[in-house]
Design a protein around this motif. Structure first.
Motif, PDB file in Angstrom:
ATOM      1  N   LEU A 166       0.656  -1.139   0.061  1.00  0.00           N
ATOM      2  CA  LEU A 166      -0.042   0.089  -0.218  1.00  0.00           C
ATOM      3  C   LEU A 166       0.606   1.302  -0.053  1.00  0.00           C
ATOM      4  O   LEU A 166       0.756   2.261  -0.828  1.00  0.00           O
ATOM      5  CB  LEU A 166      -0.836  -0.126   0.992  1.00  0.00           C
ATOM      6  CG  LEU A 166      -1.789   1.161   1.264  1.00  0.00           C
ATOM      7  CD1 LEU A 166      -2.755   1.314  -0.026  1.00  0.00           C
ATOM      8  CD2 LEU A 166      -2.866   1.191   2.707  1.00  0.00           C
ATOM      9  N   PHE A 169       2.254   1.889  -3.521  1.00  0.00           N
ATOM     10  CA  PHE A 169       1.198   2.491  -4.287  1.00  0.00           C
ATOM     11  C   PHE A 169       0.839   3.720  -4.081  1.00  0.00           C
ATOM     12  O   PHE A 169       0.554   4.743  -4.863  1.00  0.00           O
ATOM     13  CB  PHE A 169      -0.190   1.663  -4.267  1.00  0.00           C
ATOM     14  CG  PHE A 169      -0.201   0.384  -4.941  1.00  0.00           C
ATOM     15  CD1 PHE A 169       0.060   0.175  -6.366  1.00  0.00           C
ATOM     16  CD2 PHE A 169      -0.532  -0.587  -4.257  1.00  0.00           C
ATOM     17  CE1 PHE A 169       0.259  -1.080  -7.125  1.00  0.00           C
ATOM     18  CE2 PHE A 169      -0.395  -2.137  -5.042  1.00  0.00           C
ATOM     19  CZ  PHE A 169      -0.016  -2.168  -6.172  1.00  0.00           C
ATOM     20  N   LEU A 170       0.830   4.267  -2.665  1.00  0.00           N
ATOM     21  CA  LEU A 170       0.708   5.466  -2.065  1.00  0.00           C
ATOM     22  C   LEU A 170       1.372   6.566  -2.574  1.00  0.00           C
ATOM     23  O   LEU A 170       0.942   7.987  -2.732  1.00  0.00           O
ATOM     24  CB  LEU A 170       0.085   5.592  -0.822  1.00  0.00           C
ATOM     25  CG  LEU A 170      -1.274   4.949  -0.099  1.00  0.00           C
ATOM     26  CD1 LEU A 170      -1.170   4.851   1.374  1.00  0.00           C
ATOM     27  CD2 LEU A 170      -2.239   5.871  -0.687  1.00  0.00           C
ATOM     28  N   PRO A 173       0.583   7.327  -6.956  1.00  0.00           N
ATOM     29  CA  PRO A 173      -0.872   7.048  -7.321  1.00  0.00           C
ATOM     30  C   PRO A 173      -1.096   6.995  -8.707  1.00  0.00           C
ATOM     31  O   PRO A 173      -0.492   8.038  -9.448  1.00  0.00           O
ATOM     32  CB  PRO A 173      -1.704   8.205  -6.620  1.00  0.00           C
ATOM     33  CG  PRO A 173      -1.042   8.592  -5.419  1.00  0.00           C
ATOM     34  CD  PRO A 173       0.551   8.207  -5.951  1.00  0.00           C
ATOM     35  N   ARG A 206      -6.483  -5.892  -1.075  1.00  0.00           N
ATOM     36  CA  ARG A 206      -7.816  -5.358  -1.585  1.00  0.00           C
ATOM     37  C   ARG A 206      -8.968  -5.781  -0.434  1.00  0.00           C
ATOM     38  O   ARG A 206     -10.031  -4.815  -0.262  1.00  0.00           O
ATOM     39  CB  ARG A 206      -8.091  -6.146  -2.790  1.00  0.00           C
ATOM     40  CG  ARG A 206      -7.580  -5.470  -4.291  1.00  0.00           C
ATOM     41  CD  ARG A 206      -7.705  -6.261  -5.385  1.00  0.00           C
ATOM     42  NE  ARG A 206      -7.714  -5.441  -6.572  1.00  0.00           N
ATOM     43  CZ  ARG A 206      -7.362  -6.064  -7.495  1.00  0.00           C
ATOM     44  NH1 ARG A 206      -7.002  -7.093  -7.874  1.00  0.00           N
ATOM     45  NH2 ARG A 206      -7.228  -5.148  -8.760  1.00  0.00           N
ATOM     46  N   ASP A 216     -13.113  -0.885  -4.304  1.00  0.00           N
ATOM     47  CA  ASP A 216     -11.425  -1.495  -4.502  1.00  0.00           C
ATOM     48  C   ASP A 216     -10.937  -0.390  -5.230  1.00  0.00           C
ATOM     49  O   ASP A 216     -11.150  -0.189  -6.562  1.00  0.00           O
ATOM     50  CB  ASP A 216     -11.679  -2.837  -5.137  1.00  0.00           C
ATOM     51  CG  ASP A 216     -10.415  -3.389  -5.498  1.00  0.00           C
ATOM     52  OD1 ASP A 216      -9.319  -2.872  -4.868  1.00  0.00           O
ATOM     53  OD2 ASP A 216     -10.161  -4.347  -6.211  1.00  0.00           O
ATOM     54  N   PRO A 217      -9.823   0.352  -4.578  1.00  0.00           N
ATOM     55  CA  PRO A 217      -9.195   1.101  -5.163  1.00  0.00           C
ATOM     56  C   PRO A 217      -7.950   0.872  -5.947  1.00  0.00           C
ATOM     57  O   PRO A 217      -7.112   1.645  -6.808  1.00  0.00           O
ATOM     58  CB  PRO A 217      -8.616   2.163  -4.180  1.00  0.00           C
ATOM     59  CG  PRO A 217      -8.103   1.230  -2.945  1.00  0.00           C
ATOM     60  CD  PRO A 217      -9.437   0.087  -3.073  1.00  0.00           C
ATOM     61  N   ILE A 218      -7.800  -0.378  -6.225  1.00  0.00           N
ATOM     62  CA  ILE A 218      -6.501  -1.067  -6.944  1.00  0.00           C
ATOM     63  C   ILE A 218      -6.993  -1.558  -8.084  1.00  0.00           C
ATOM     64  O   ILE A 218      -7.991  -2.431  -8.384  1.00  0.00           O
ATOM     65  CB  ILE A 218      -5.836  -2.199  -6.017  1.00  0.00           C
ATOM     66  CG1 ILE A 218      -5.182  -1.759  -4.805  1.00  0.00           C
ATOM     67  CG2 ILE A 218      -4.596  -2.605  -6.997  1.00  0.00           C
ATOM     68  CD1 ILE A 218      -4.718  -2.636  -3.951  1.00  0.00           C
ATOM     69  N   TYR A 226      -0.361  -3.571 -11.630  1.00  0.00           N
ATOM     70  CA  TYR A 226      -1.290  -3.105 -10.821  1.00  0.00           C
ATOM     71  C   TYR A 226      -1.113  -1.360 -10.724  1.00  0.00           C
ATOM     72  O   TYR A 226       0.209  -1.141 -10.616  1.00  0.00           O
ATOM     73  CB  TYR A 226      -1.298  -3.778  -9.491  1.00  0.00           C
ATOM     74  CG  TYR A 226      -1.808  -5.114  -9.372  1.00  0.00           C
ATOM     75  CD1 TYR A 226      -2.904  -5.798  -9.462  1.00  0.00           C
ATOM     76  CD2 TYR A 226      -0.702  -6.051  -9.381  1.00  0.00           C
ATOM     77  CE1 TYR A 226      -3.351  -6.895  -9.608  1.00  0.00           C
ATOM     78  CE2 TYR A 226      -0.986  -7.621  -9.361  1.00  0.00           C
ATOM     79  CZ  TYR A 226      -2.255  -8.064  -9.379  1.00  0.00           C
ATOM     80  OH  TYR A 226      -2.503  -9.333  -9.445  1.00  0.00           O
ATOM     81  N   LEU A 228      -2.815   2.110  -8.436  1.00  0.00           N
ATOM     82  CA  LEU A 228      -3.608   2.593  -7.280  1.00  0.00           C
ATOM     83  C   LEU A 228      -4.537   3.556  -7.972  1.00  0.00           C
ATOM     84  O   LEU A 228      -3.920   4.973  -8.426  1.00  0.00           O
ATOM     85  CB  LEU A 228      -2.968   3.098  -6.060  1.00  0.00           C
ATOM     86  CG  LEU A 228      -3.868   3.727  -5.275  1.00  0.00           C
ATOM     87  CD1 LEU A 228      -4.764   2.715  -4.486  1.00  0.00           C
ATOM     88  CD2 LEU A 228      -3.134   4.583  -3.938  1.00  0.00           C
TER      89      LEU A 228
END
Length: 229
Positions: A166, A169-170, A173, A206, A216-218, A226, A228
């Motif tokens: 996470l 991904f953050l 974005p 997820r 689901d933001p992914i 993948y 985000l």
């Protein structure tokens, strides 16, 4: 649940300068990969994306200017910060280096403390969690200092791997990460893990993110990886 170690690619053809600079970077806690020419640098970048490139201008086989140009014209690498090192002190040379896409330009001989400060500045921009900055996307908030993750008003319980996924991904974005890139960043370059393991942990992440009824933001990008959002 630590922040993944920051990866620096050091490209310098002069062995003594390369080792002195690598020693100081490693003393700061960075993982350093070394290249002695531009062609080797591009090969290492294809193998694993670094968080920062420190790049000498004058090198055999491929100049630093050409390496920088290639980094900044490719979608998967254009956001990697580049610090260019050069003995060329004329203003026109600095302008040329920056116009090629370099994020900073340092003239040799440089002061090591100043160069380390510039490295920290570029890495803070590229990897804000490494400097303790809170990350947020929509209603998802991650605090790297307290290791707390919330979505809306609810605190999420994540395993160490899901937390690092996470966080990755953050920090970027919208960027698409391949499974191999996630393996390098989350598990580490020296650890062998099957790429299918990434899918398992993505599914767990997820489930945790959707546990409070949120969307689901992914995003799964077919054939690529993948992202985000």
């Amino acid at each position: 649940m630590s922040v993944p170690q920051l990866q620096v690619l050091l490209v310098e053809d002069e062995p003594a300068q390369r080792e002195v600079l690598a020693y100081n970077l490693e003393a700061e806690g960075y993982a350093v990969r070394r290249a002695e020419n531009g062609e080797e640098a591009m090969m290492l970048i294809k193998e694993a994306l670094p968080d920062l490139v420190i790049l000498d201008w004058m090198m055999p086989l491929m100049s630093g200017i050409e390496v920088c140009r290639q980094i900044k014209t490719r979608s998967e690498t254009r956001n990697i910060p580049v610090i260019m090192l050069s003995a060329r002190s004329e203003e026109v040379d600095a302008v040329r280096g920056l116009d090629t896409g370099a994020d900073d330009y340092v003239v040799k001989p440089y002061n090591l403390r100043e160069l380390m400060a510039r490295v920290r500045t570029q890495l803070r921009r590229a990897r804000p969690a490494a400097s303790g900055e809170t990350l947020q996307f929509a209603d998802i908030v991650l605090n790297p200092e307290t290791h707390r993750v919330t979505r809306g008003t609810s605190e999420l319980k994540l395993g160490p791997t899901e937390y690092r996924l996470l966080l990755t991904f953050l920090e970027k974005p919208g960027r698409v990460f391949s499974r191999d890139q996630l393996l390098d960043r989350v598990w580490g370059q020296d650890i062998y893990v099957d790429t299918r393991t990434v899918d398992v942990h993505i599914a767990r992440l997820r489930k945790a993110l959707a546990g409070q009824g949120g969307d689901d933001p992914i995003r799964t990008v077919r054939g690529a990886g993948y992202a985000l959002g």
